[in-house]
Design a protein around this motif. Structure first.
Motif, mmCIF file in Angstrom:
data_model
loop_
_atom_site.group_PDB
_atom_site.id
_atom_site.type_symbol
_atom_site.label_atom_id
_atom_site.label_comp_id
_atom_site.label_asym_id
_atom_site.label_seq_id
_atom_site.Cartn_x
_atom_site.Cartn_y
_atom_site.Cartn_z
ATOM 1 N N LEU A 71 0.833 -1.132 -0.059
ATOM 2 C CA LEU A 71 -0.016 0.060 -0.086
ATOM 3 C C LEU A 71 0.848 1.374 0.095
ATOM 4 O O LEU A 71 0.744 2.181 -0.654
ATOM 5 C CB LEU A 71 -0.961 0.068 1.214
ATOM 6 C CG LEU A 71 -2.029 -0.946 1.305
ATOM 7 C CD1 LEU A 71 -2.649 -0.931 2.586
ATOM 8 C CD2 LEU A 71 -3.061 -0.764 0.084
ATOM 9 N N ALA A 72 1.838 1.117 0.685
ATOM 10 C CA ALA A 72 2.766 2.556 1.093
ATOM 11 C C ALA A 72 3.291 2.794 -0.288
ATOM 12 O O ALA A 72 3.440 3.814 -0.834
ATOM 13 C CB ALA A 72 3.801 2.415 1.897
ATOM 14 N N LEU A 73 3.904 1.525 -0.947
ATOM 15 C CA LEU A 73 4.714 1.663 -2.423
ATOM 16 C C LEU A 73 3.444 2.419 -3.473
ATOM 17 O O LEU A 73 3.779 3.230 -4.239
ATOM 18 C CB LEU A 73 4.948 0.236 -2.816
ATOM 19 C CG LEU A 73 5.760 0.241 -4.322
ATOM 20 C CD1 LEU A 73 7.216 0.414 -3.535
ATOM 21 C CD2 LEU A 73 5.761 -1.306 -4.711
ATOM 22 N N LEU A 74 2.280 1.834 -3.637
ATOM 23 C CA LEU A 74 1.273 2.155 -4.479
ATOM 24 C C LEU A 74 1.057 3.639 -4.423
ATOM 25 O O LEU A 74 0.882 4.454 -5.371
ATOM 26 C CB LEU A 74 0.022 1.368 -4.243
ATOM 27 C CG LEU A 74 0.288 0.086 -4.683
ATOM 28 C CD1 LEU A 74 -1.197 -0.802 -4.743
ATOM 29 C CD2 LEU A 74 0.659 0.204 -6.327
ATOM 30 N N PHE A 75 0.769 4.119 -2.864
ATOM 31 C CA PHE A 75 0.449 5.450 -2.657
ATOM 32 C C PHE A 75 1.537 6.414 -3.242
ATOM 33 O O PHE A 75 1.453 7.411 -3.421
ATOM 34 C CB PHE A 75 -0.023 5.731 -1.154
ATOM 35 C CG PHE A 75 -1.266 5.513 -0.986
ATOM 36 C CD1 PHE A 75 -2.341 6.537 -0.989
ATOM 37 C CD2 PHE A 75 -1.913 4.243 -0.339
ATOM 38 C CE1 PHE A 75 -3.447 6.218 -0.958
ATOM 39 C CE2 PHE A 75 -3.094 3.947 -0.029
ATOM 40 C CZ PHE A 75 -3.884 5.225 -0.244
ATOM 41 N N ALA A 76 2.971 5.862 -2.967
ATOM 42 C CA ALA A 76 3.857 6.820 -3.123
ATOM 43 C C ALA A 76 4.047 6.860 -4.848
ATOM 44 O O ALA A 76 4.424 8.174 -5.194
ATOM 45 C CB ALA A 76 5.459 6.190 -2.712
ATOM 46 N N GLU A 77 3.840 6.009 -5.517
ATOM 47 C CA GLU A 77 4.086 5.749 -6.950
ATOM 48 C C GLU A 77 2.922 6.695 -7.799
ATOM 49 O O GLU A 77 3.380 7.371 -8.449
ATOM 50 C CB GLU A 77 3.839 4.475 -7.694
ATOM 51 C CG GLU A 77 5.234 3.618 -7.608
ATOM 52 C CD GLU A 77 4.887 2.101 -8.239
ATOM 53 O OE1 GLU A 77 5.754 1.178 -7.897
ATOM 54 O OE2 GLU A 77 3.759 1.602 -8.663
ATOM 55 N N GLU A 78 1.817 6.532 -7.102
ATOM 56 C CA GLU A 78 0.556 6.949 -8.023
ATOM 57 C C GLU A 78 -0.042 8.125 -7.525
ATOM 58 O O GLU A 78 -0.908 8.692 -8.384
ATOM 59 C CB GLU A 78 -0.635 5.720 -7.940
ATOM 60 C CG GLU A 78 0.094 4.630 -8.561
ATOM 61 C CD GLU A 78 -0.289 4.561 -10.093
ATOM 62 O OE1 GLU A 78 -0.799 5.573 -10.608
ATOM 63 O OE2 GLU A 78 0.353 3.464 -10.815
ATOM 64 N N SER A 79 0.111 8.952 -6.439
ATOM 65 C CA SER A 79 -0.319 9.827 -5.650
ATOM 66 C C SER A 79 -1.945 9.946 -6.076
ATOM 67 O O SER A 79 -2.383 10.869 -6.529
ATOM 68 C CB SER A 79 0.339 11.077 -6.496
ATOM 69 O OG SER A 79 0.046 12.324 -6.023
ATOM 70 N N PHE A 80 -2.528 9.126 -5.489
ATOM 71 C CA PHE A 80 -3.960 8.838 -5.310
ATOM 72 C C PHE A 80 -4.618 10.109 -4.948
ATOM 73 O O PHE A 80 -4.380 10.377 -3.658
ATOM 74 C CB PHE A 80 -4.456 7.506 -4.652
ATOM 75 C CG PHE A 80 -4.035 6.086 -5.384
ATOM 76 C CD1 PHE A 80 -4.215 5.908 -6.630
ATOM 77 C CD2 PHE A 80 -3.267 5.528 -4.745
ATOM 78 C CE1 PHE A 80 -3.604 4.568 -7.221
ATOM 79 C CE2 PHE A 80 -2.620 4.382 -4.848
ATOM 80 C CZ PHE A 80 -2.796 4.118 -6.176
ATOM 81 N N ASP A 81 -5.845 10.650 -5.543
ATOM 82 C CA ASP A 81 -6.633 11.542 -4.898
ATOM 83 C C ASP A 81 -8.021 10.912 -4.447
ATOM 84 O O ASP A 81 -8.919 11.597 -4.031
ATOM 85 C CB ASP A 81 -6.889 12.687 -5.638
ATOM 86 C CG ASP A 81 -7.363 12.399 -7.142
ATOM 87 O OD1 ASP A 81 -8.066 11.470 -7.200
ATOM 88 O OD2 ASP A 81 -6.939 12.906 -8.148
ATOM 89 N N THR A 82 -8.363 9.626 -4.754
ATOM 90 C CA THR A 82 -9.472 9.080 -4.255
ATOM 91 C C THR A 82 -9.243 7.343 -4.263
ATOM 92 O O THR A 82 -8.346 6.874 -4.918
ATOM 93 C CB THR A 82 -10.398 9.132 -5.779
ATOM 94 O OG1 THR A 82 -10.359 10.389 -5.711
ATOM 95 C CG2 THR A 82 -11.508 8.441 -5.533
#
Ligand code: NAD
Ligand code: DAU
Length: 357
Positions: A71-82
């Motif tokens: 999860l940490a990797l994905l949030f860092a890579e993709e910069s989700f707003d939703t």
């Protein structure tokens, strides 16, 4: 149209698949990462037919929502707003036979996702536009008598391990709004039906059993009532909530189509008999068998959807009988898909659940 970067969990399941396909068709500037553990209920083949220009807006990641480092990797890579959170163990009968998986995915999984979302949101300076949309169920409210409907202020009173786990996850989501300010929204929806639903749930199970002239197992007296909603209408409601819903709020979503289970099964028999040219002693209603009831079986669900109608202008666009006929036609035309999802694990489940009924 505004650009959005979405993390969709459980996007390879029934509603998640329909949601992703709906977004690809209607929101050209939204990009999605679909995080799914591909349990028995998730199927990547649901996206096989997508044209390349659509497929490019959908990145699939095979993984578990409880995996904090992923999860940490994905949030860092993709910069989700939703974040749109569908991932769950979703079948009541399975929760009765094996409740632990429901605790792990629905409660712990939701908690891990909230934790990762909060960290990323705070690191970005707490943007007001961020949304964490938690997809929940009307089953958290328990059972209704013959009168009345669930509103957003109906007290929680879950009956099954499934609904208890969803109720617990709702409480965590609400707590993250009240305590930390994370802009969360909860939707509590009634029974969905439509394409890509795994054939353990009432409607697809009955469609396939009718086609294959197998017994149609109706629990108890068959007079339990569900409020049916075509899955595309649910997806449309979720988009409205994402675009216009208010953080911290709950929205009930329902089809306004209350039917007894036996009525639904009889209607499916009629729809399939027309298409399979069956009548008289061959009529499919002869396959109906009343079997031992589900323990803790809620008698009636019905949603009061006036809040989402009034605030966000949503109401279901599809009429129940027409959408049910379209669903029957989808299954008839997609037997390859059905064969693909009916793994050895599926056959084992059917044997365990219906073996002694
Ligand atoms: P589903 O069982 O068809 O799909 C669930 C998906 O979640 C699957 O793709 C599965 O692989 C994935 N998943 C399960 N555990 C996971 C984990 N630990 N990590 C990542 N992915 C995981 O469910 P559905 O019917 O599409 O329901 C989706 C959501 O909507 C659920 O949260 C459910 O509670 C809620 N809901 C469903 C209905 C309904 O009628 N189906 C109605 C109201 C609310
Ligand atoms: O209300 C929303 C919920 O709807 C969702 O949160 C759940 O994820 C979803 O599975 C669904 O729960 P239900 O228990 O209502 O759905 P299911 O399709 O399992 O059953 C619908 C009704 O039909 C219920 O009253 C039980 C009955 N039933 C079900 C099966 C599978 C039968 O009579 N025979 C069956 O074989």
């Amino acid at each position: 149209m505004a650009t959005k970067s979405l993390l969709v969990t459980g996007g390879a399941g029934f509603i998640g698949t329909n949601f992703i396909r709906h977004i690809l068709a209607t929101r050209p500037n939204w990009h999605m990462v679909n995080l799914d553990a591909l349990t028995y209920a998730g199927n990547l083949a649901n996206f096989q037919d997508l044209a390349t220009n659509l497929a490019n807006r959908h990145r699939f990641i095979h993984g578990d929502i409880r995996d904090e480092s992923l999860l940490a990797l994905l949030f860092a890579e993709e910069s989700f707003d939703t974040v749109v959170h569908f991932a769950a163990e979703s079948h009541v009968d399975r929760s009765i036979m094996g409740p632990e998986a429901f605790l792990k995915t629905n409660v712990e999984g939701t908690f891990r996702l909230l934790k990762a979302s909060l960290k990323s949101w705070e690191e970005k300076g707490r943007p007001e536009s961020f949304r964490f949309l938690h997809i929940s169920t009307d089953e958290v409210y328990g059972s209704l008598g013959s009168e009345g409907c669930f509103t957003e202020s109906t007290p929680y009173d879950p009956s099954s391990p499934y609904s208890a786990s969803k109720a617990a996850s709702d409480h965590f989501v609400r707590a993250y709004f009240r305590t930390y300010g994370l802009p969360t929204i909860i939707t509590n929806c009634s029974n969905n039906f439509g394409p890509y639903q795994f054939p353990e749930k009432l409607i697809p199970l009955m469609i396939l059993n009718i086609m294959e002239e197998k017994v149609l197992p109706v629990y108890g007296d068959g007079k339990h009532v569900r409020d049916w909603l075509y899955v595309i209408d649910h997806c449309d409601g979720l988009v409205r909530v994402l675009e216009e819903g208010r953080p911290g709020e709950t929205y009930n979503i329902g089809g306004g189509a209350e039917r007894q289970n036996i009525e639904v099964v009889q209607l499916l028999c009629r729809l399939l008999d027309l298409r399979l040219d069956r009548s008289g002693s061959k009529a499919s209603r002869n396959l109906i068998k009343f079997v031992t009831d589900r323990p803790g079986h809620d008698r009636r669900y019905a949603i009061d959807a006036s809040k989402i109608k009034g605030e966000l202008g949503w109401s279901p666009a599809h009429e129940f009988e027409e959408a049910l006929a379209a669903t029957v036609d989808w299954y008839l035309a997609n037997m390859d898909w059905v064969e693909m999802v009916r793994s050895g694990e599926y056959r084992k489940w059917i044997e365990i659940n219906y073996g002694d009924r």
